[in-house]
Write a protein that holds these residues in place. Structure first.
Motif, PDB file in Angstrom:
ATOM      1  N   PRO A  90      -5.666   6.667  -2.645  1.00 46.79           N
ATOM      2  CA  PRO A  90      -4.928   7.428  -3.922  1.00 46.79           C
ATOM      3  C   PRO A  90      -3.815   7.622  -4.869  1.00 46.79           C
ATOM      4  N   TRP A  91      -4.142   8.017  -5.832  1.00 45.84           N
ATOM      5  CA  TRP A  91      -3.206   7.493  -6.533  1.00 45.84           C
ATOM      6  C   TRP A  91      -1.696   7.241  -6.613  1.00 45.84           C
ATOM      7  N   SER A  92      -1.146   8.134  -5.960  1.00 48.76           N
ATOM      8  CA  SER A  92      -0.053   8.868  -5.404  1.00 48.76           C
ATOM      9  C   SER A  92       0.941   7.649  -4.328  1.00 48.76           C
ATOM     10  N   ILE A  93       0.204   6.706  -4.116  1.00 48.35           N
ATOM     11  CA  ILE A  93       0.791   5.662  -2.609  1.00 48.35           C
ATOM     12  C   ILE A  93       1.532   4.494  -3.312  1.00 48.35           C
ATOM     13  N   ARG A  94       2.370   4.755  -2.999  1.00 47.94           N
ATOM     14  CA  ARG A  94       3.314   3.164  -3.348  1.00 47.94           C
ATOM     15  C   ARG A  94       2.854   1.381  -2.478  1.00 47.94           C
ATOM     16  N   ASN A  95       3.203   2.369  -1.053  1.00 50.61           N
ATOM     17  CA  ASN A  95       2.991   0.887  -0.401  1.00 50.61           C
ATOM     18  C   ASN A  95       2.123   0.969   1.026  1.00 50.61           C
ATOM     19  N   VAL A  96       1.837  -0.748   1.029  1.00 50.20           N
ATOM     20  CA  VAL A  96       0.730   0.143   2.117  1.00 50.20           C
ATOM     21  C   VAL A  96       1.156  -1.385   3.081  1.00 50.20           C
ATOM     22  N   VAL A  97       0.907  -1.413   4.310  1.00 49.13           N
ATOM     23  CA  VAL A  97       1.687  -2.078   5.174  1.00 49.13           C
ATOM     24  C   VAL A  97       0.815  -2.031   6.417  1.00 49.13           C
ATOM     25  N   MET A  98      -0.500  -3.514   6.197  1.00 47.60           N
ATOM     26  CA  MET A  98      -1.158  -3.505   7.256  1.00 47.60           C
ATOM     27  C   MET A  98      -1.248  -4.783   8.236  1.00 47.60           C
ATOM     28  N   TRP A  99       0.235  -5.366   8.761  1.00 51.63           N
ATOM     29  CA  TRP A  99       0.231  -6.586   8.892  1.00 51.63           C
ATOM     30  C   TRP A  99      -0.336  -7.401  10.531  1.00 51.63           C
ATOM     31  N   ASN A 100      -0.078  -7.863  11.056  1.00 50.45           N
ATOM     32  CA  ASN A 100      -0.966  -7.927  12.340  1.00 50.45           C
ATOM     33  C   ASN A 100      -1.921  -7.282  13.057  1.00 50.45           C
ATOM     34  N   ASP A 111      -8.445  -2.576  -7.234  1.00 52.15           N
ATOM     35  CA  ASP A 111      -9.057  -0.932  -7.468  1.00 52.15           C
ATOM     36  C   ASP A 111      -7.650  -0.743  -6.432  1.00 52.15           C
ATOM     37  N   LEU A 112      -6.318  -1.660  -6.593  1.00 49.81           N
ATOM     38  CA  LEU A 112      -5.314  -1.073  -6.090  1.00 49.81           C
ATOM     39  C   LEU A 112      -4.709  -0.341  -6.901  1.00 49.81           C
ATOM     40  N   PRO A 113      -4.092   0.623  -6.620  1.00 43.05           N
ATOM     41  CA  PRO A 113      -3.878   2.259  -7.465  1.00 43.05           C
ATOM     42  C   PRO A 113      -3.273   1.743  -8.524  1.00 43.05           C
ATOM     43  N   GLY A 114      -1.720   2.526  -9.435  1.00 40.86           N
ATOM     44  CA  GLY A 114      -1.332   1.965 -10.693  1.00 40.86           C
ATOM     45  C   GLY A 114       0.247   1.967 -10.063  1.00 40.86           C
ATOM     46  N   LYS A 115       0.160   3.082  -8.905  1.00 45.77           N
ATOM     47  CA  LYS A 115       1.895   3.326  -8.437  1.00 45.77           C
ATOM     48  C   LYS A 115       1.661   2.471  -7.374  1.00 45.77           C
ATOM     49  N   MET A 116       1.219   1.386  -6.283  1.00 47.62           N
ATOM     50  CA  MET A 116       1.343   0.482  -6.063  1.00 47.62           C
ATOM     51  C   MET A 116       2.873  -0.420  -6.373  1.00 47.62           C
ATOM     52  N   GLU A 117       3.432  -0.744  -4.969  1.00 53.42           N
ATOM     53  CA  GLU A 117       4.849  -1.430  -5.511  1.00 53.42           C
ATOM     54  C   GLU A 117       4.640  -2.396  -4.043  1.00 53.42           C
ATOM     55  N   VAL A 118       4.628  -2.080  -3.027  1.00 53.07           N
ATOM     56  CA  VAL A 118       4.465  -3.065  -1.990  1.00 53.07           C
ATOM     57  C   VAL A 118       2.825  -3.341  -0.749  1.00 53.07           C
ATOM     58  N   VAL A 119       2.996  -4.385  -0.994  1.00 51.59           N
ATOM     59  CA  VAL A 119       0.692  -4.213  -0.416  1.00 51.59           C
ATOM     60  C   VAL A 119       1.425  -5.681   0.290  1.00 51.59           C
ATOM     61  N   ASP A 120       1.632  -5.291   1.935  1.00 55.45           N
ATOM     62  CA  ASP A 120       1.728  -6.158   3.070  1.00 55.45           C
ATOM     63  C   ASP A 120       0.586  -6.259   4.304  1.00 55.45           C
ATOM     64  N   ILE A 121      -0.559  -7.103   4.550  1.00 54.75           N
ATOM     65  CA  ILE A 121      -1.496  -7.397   4.972  1.00 54.75           C
ATOM     66  C   ILE A 121      -1.742  -8.476   5.615  1.00 54.75           C
ATOM     67  N   SER A 122      -0.667  -9.448   5.375  1.00 61.15           N
ATOM     68  CA  SER A 122      -0.677 -10.835   6.549  1.00 61.15           C
ATOM     69  C   SER A 122      -0.992 -10.683   7.949  1.00 61.15           C
ATOM     70  N   TYR A 123      -1.534 -11.533   8.462  1.00 65.14           N
ATOM     71  CA  TYR A 123      -2.240 -11.788   9.500  1.00 65.14           C
ATOM     72  C   TYR A 123      -3.248 -11.483  10.055  1.00 65.14           C
ATOM     73  N   ASN A 124      -4.085 -11.872   9.429  1.00 66.17           N
ATOM     74  CA  ASN A 124      -5.493 -10.626   9.135  1.00 66.17           C
ATOM     75  C   ASN A 124      -6.557 -12.099   9.140  1.00 66.17           C
ATOM     76  N   ASN A 125      -8.195 -11.758   8.947  1.00 69.52           N
ATOM     77  CA  ASN A 125      -9.407 -12.614   9.230  1.00 69.52           C
ATOM     78  C   ASN A 125     -10.000 -12.499   7.587  1.00 69.52           C
ATOM     79  N   LEU A 144      -0.112 -11.550   1.238  1.00 65.48           N
ATOM     80  CA  LEU A 144      -1.797 -11.769   1.882  1.00 65.48           C
ATOM     81  C   LEU A 144      -1.523 -13.677   2.884  1.00 65.48           C
ATOM     82  N   SER A 145       0.017 -13.515   3.530  1.00 67.39           N
ATOM     83  CA  SER A 145       0.175 -14.779   4.047  1.00 67.39           C
ATOM     84  C   SER A 145      -1.037 -14.335   5.401  1.00 67.39           C
TER      85      SER A 145
END
Length: 252
Positions: A90-100, A111-125, A144-145
């Protein structure tokens, strides 16, 4: 049943999923579509057939107005399989953290919403190329490490407010340009990729404190004559750098 109907609608209208979905669907439905791409979504929403209110989900935080702002789903390791459909956030989301986790497939940063501030999806495939030019202007942290991203990247049109960027431990390649980094950038991690070419340090942002560029294929000589005074860590080990290197006082 409602989610199945919406899913069928999106398949039929594939060209405008992100725009149509965010403008016409409530955040509850959007987030249901997002988590149903993950393994065992019922552990997030309570019941797959009759999900709890989204603000009551595990790992979700909403603001005082009931708008979703944070989603966290971390350290599931091999049980954390699934794919990411950023078009359903949704447009309101600011932080998405999905590591390991063990997330797979490609991602579309556009496709990230326009208010996004933090994206951490490190340690994935995760795989595929990264369109960093299409990041929302509000992003401050992007990690994105430790995935399997490939292809070349551009660092010339990053969000001006970006403070932290980590792309280490992927399979990225090509040359990089360090002359147009965001003025707010404090940390840049590009280690353990296949980057090549020369390194030009004369127009780094004054805010930069850490740059880790080790274990790539950078070559040539380096001029350290105009490093920002803020710089504390500069790691260029295990490259093909030649010539005499004299680090200014205060640089590790």
């Amino acid at each position: 049943m409602q989610i199945q109907m919406f899913a069928a609608f999106f398949i039929a209208c594939d060209d405008g999923i992100g725009r149509v979905g965010r403008s016409t669907l409530p955040q509850q439905t959007l987030m249901e579509l997002f988590i149903f791409g993950l393994n065992e979504p019922e552990k997030i929403c309570g019941n797959r057939d009759d999900p709890d209110d989204v603000c009551e989900w595990k790992g979700v935080k909403c603001n005082a107005d009931g708008k979703l702002e944070d989603f966290k789903w971390v350290s599931k390791k091999q049980d954390g399989t699934g794919t990411l459909g950023f078009e359903f956030l949704p447009w309101s989301i600011r932080n998405v953290v999905m590591w390991n986790n063990a997330l797979s497939g490609t991602i579309q940063l556009a496709d990230l919403p326009g208010k996004m501030e933090v994206v951490d999806i490190s340690y994935n495939n995760l795989i595929g190329c990264l369109g960093l030019d299409s990041l929302p202007a509000t992003v401050r942290t992007l990690n994105l490490s430790r995935s399997k991203f490939t292809g070349e990247i551009s660092l010339e049109h990053l969000p001006k407010c970006l403070e932290y960027l980590s792309l280490s431990n992927n399979q990225l390649s090509g040359t990089i340009c360090l002359t147009s980094l965001p003025p707010a950038l404090g940390s840049l991690y590009l280690a353990r990729n296949n980057f090549e070419g020369s390194l030009y340090f004369r127009r780094l942002p004054k805010s930069i404190r850490k740059m880790v560029l080790s274990e790539n294929r950078f070559s040539g000589t380096i001029d350290f004559g105009n490093l920002p005074q803020s710089m504390r860590v500069l790691d260029i080990r295990k490259n093909a750098i030649s010539g005499t290197i004299r680090a200014p006082n205060g640089i590790d």
